[in-house]
Write an enzyme that holds these catalytic residues in place. Sequence first.
Site, short mmCIF file in Angstrom:
data_model
loop_
_atom_site.label_atom_id
_atom_site.label_comp_id
_atom_site.label_asym_id
_atom_site.label_seq_id
_atom_site.Cartn_x
_atom_site.Cartn_y
_atom_site.Cartn_z
N HIS A 1 -36.61 -55.29 -31.36
CA HIS A 1 -36.79 -56.74 -31.20
C HIS A 1 -35.66 -57.35 -30.39
O HIS A 1 -35.88 -58.12 -29.44
CB HIS A 1 -36.89 -57.38 -32.58
CG HIS A 1 -37.29 -58.82 -32.57
ND1 HIS A 1 -36.37 -59.85 -32.49
CD2 HIS A 1 -38.51 -59.42 -32.65
CE1 HIS A 1 -37.00 -61.01 -32.52
NE2 HIS A 1 -38.31 -60.79 -32.61
N ASP B 1 -29.65 -61.03 -33.40
CA ASP B 1 -30.91 -60.32 -33.59
C ASP B 1 -30.66 -58.94 -34.20
O ASP B 1 -29.72 -58.76 -34.99
CB ASP B 1 -31.64 -60.22 -32.24
CG ASP B 1 -33.14 -60.31 -32.38
OD1 ASP B 1 -33.74 -59.37 -32.92
OD2 ASP B 1 -33.72 -61.33 -31.94
N SER C 1 -40.65 -65.61 -30.71
CA SER C 1 -39.44 -64.84 -30.43
C SER C 1 -39.31 -64.53 -28.95
O SER C 1 -38.20 -64.39 -28.43
CB SER C 1 -39.45 -63.52 -31.21
OG SER C 1 -39.18 -63.71 -32.57
#
Length: 419
Positions: free
Chosen positions: A195, A166, A359
Amino acid sequence: MTPGLLHYILLALGVAATIIAHPTPRIDTSTDLPSNSVHQSGGKHHIVLFDSTLPNQPSIDDVLSRLGLYPEHEDVVNHFNGSGFRGFSANMDAHCLDALAEMSDVAIVEEVANVSMVETRSTAPWGLERISSAGTISGNPGTLNFTYSFDTGSGLGAGADIYILDSGINTQHVAFQDRAQVKVLVGSVEDGTGHGTHVSGIAAGMLVGVASRANILGIKMFEDNGTGSSDVALKAVGYAIDSHMARRNQTGFVGSVMNMSWRVPKINAMNMAIKAANDAGVHTIAAAGNDAEDACTGSPASSGGTGGNGITVGSIDISNAISKFSDTGSCVDVYAPGSNIVSAYIGGDNVIRPLTGTSMAAPHVAGIVAYLMTANQSLAQDPPAMKAFLKDTGLRDVITGPTLPGDPRILVNNGIRGK
């Protein structure tokens, strides 16, 4: 001595001799006895229960004798001889198990399982309650007013490695308790978008995560502005495989799971890399995608479902409805919470915030896989078996909303059905 008396005595001796030479016959209850049923020491611990529907159940001694065992044998652990059911537990290898399978008066043969207490954690996000309960849940999804239930014997992922491919991780966040580290492939050491930190928190953060004792290994494959490329993604997958292979023989290591909360158009190179990871014993979890289309059109999502041994995850909201943005279809394996999920974030060492997307759904499953690896080590490095287990233990007929054909519509569960 008269001939008659002598004749009587000889007859008596003859009878006595006959009794000694030929013991009184007994009823043969071992008609199911295979010829090769002699017990061999050792083996796994199993429970054996007899068929309670029979008018005359066999005795424990009888069944043990067919196996070449007896009640005091060191491999016989427990006897069950009450009015409700009858049987025993013993350490037995495949030789004995095959023999038991041929006995018509034996109803159940199962490996002994560990019994653990169920513990709960309050002040949890709604997603953790959803994956550990069977009933409906309600409340404000942007709060920590929910309860997470888990098996105390699971270890909460201790010894498992979760690779987060990520944007990096805010390793100083209190949710990670010095369990997180990052391999930087591009950009700076910082998580520029938050994120990766958020995803990591869902998978393994304290309070907000599923497997809160697992190791968190971030692989930074996105630039600080959130852009990325498929060749760097391939490099990240390769790094995770190599790291897993190097760890396999280390003390305390259980297994590896790789979380990929991103999507590119379907490319064969990515799916080949995912297959290589699965073949190496690495579990792979992919977000289905946020385009409300067929998950099979993207990678790594197309490595799941009918497409391979990867696990692809779609998103639901707190009402069990499929999130409007979630990709669906035959490449999806399970669904998990993905709408308004509270987790760790950047901007400080204790910042949390809600985010939405597949996600967020994927790391719920990555955390469950880490949790299950420590609870059931037969699944730890067997991706096909883990995938089948998740689908078998998931909740069916609870998800609402439309999906594309071939979608299994399974809601993932950690095995604790809760309230």
